[in-house]
Design a protein around this motif. Structure first.
Motif, PDB file in Angstrom:
ATOM      1  N   TYR A  59       5.733  44.738  43.493  1.00 54.98           N
ATOM      2  CA  TYR A  59       6.345  44.957  42.205  1.00 54.98           C
ATOM      3  C   TYR A  59       7.119  46.383  42.139  1.00 54.98           C
ATOM      4  N   TYR A  60       8.074  46.555  41.286  1.00 56.16           N
ATOM      5  CA  TYR A  60       8.884  47.726  41.163  1.00 56.16           C
ATOM      6  C   TYR A  60       9.031  48.120  39.567  1.00 56.16           C
ATOM      7  N   GLY A  62      11.521  49.119  36.790  1.00 54.61           N
ATOM      8  CA  GLY A  62      13.010  49.066  36.603  1.00 54.61           C
ATOM      9  C   GLY A  62      13.980  49.924  37.187  1.00 54.61           C
ATOM     10  N   SER A  63      13.556  51.255  37.114  1.00 56.32           N
ATOM     11  CA  SER A  63      14.326  52.319  37.509  1.00 56.32           C
ATOM     12  C   SER A  63      14.835  52.175  39.044  1.00 56.32           C
ATOM     13  N   LYS A  65      14.229  49.143  40.986  1.00 61.46           N
ATOM     14  CA  LYS A  65      14.416  48.008  41.535  1.00 61.46           C
ATOM     15  C   LYS A  65      15.634  47.712  42.025  1.00 61.46           C
TER      16      LYS A  65
END
Length: 119
Positions: A59-60, A62-63, A65
């Protein structure tokens, strides 16, 4: 006793890359989801990325990814964060933590490694 020791930080120019490592000991590393968390000066902790115990689910935030990649080697009890296309706003102390997407804030954290992105 849980021990998490980060390494690999440093000064890098915008657009550059770094690979962070987190050496784990004192617990069964391969049984735990793990996360990377960062804290910039004057700001609270920001979750960056998580990986499940087996390494197959990631998982990442958004900043990051598309630029960062989390991985782990359970045989070596080590967590990694490959950071590419670094930006000045990525400047922070990066810490690894036990716990995944929902559990990192309650887990054990390492002391951290400083990442500075600047020209």
């Amino acid at each position: 006793e849980v021990q998490l020791v980060e390494s690999g930080g440093g000064l890098v120019q915008p657009g550059g890359s770094l690979r962070l490592s987190c050496a784990a000991s004192g617990f069964t590393f391969g049984s735990y989801d793990m996360s990377w968390v960062r804290q910039a000066p004057g700001k609270g902790p920001e979750w960056v990325s998580a990986i499940n115990s087996g390494g197959g689910i990631t998982y990442y935030a958004g900043s990051v990814k598309g630029r960062f990649t989390i991985s782990r080697d359970n045989a070596k009890n080590t967590l990694y964060l490959q950071m590419n296309s670094l930006k000045p706003e990525d400047t922070a102390v990066y810490r690894c933590a036990t716990g995944g997407l929902t559990g990192w804030s309650k887990g054990s954290w390492g002391q951290g490694t400083q990442v500075t992105v600047s020209s």
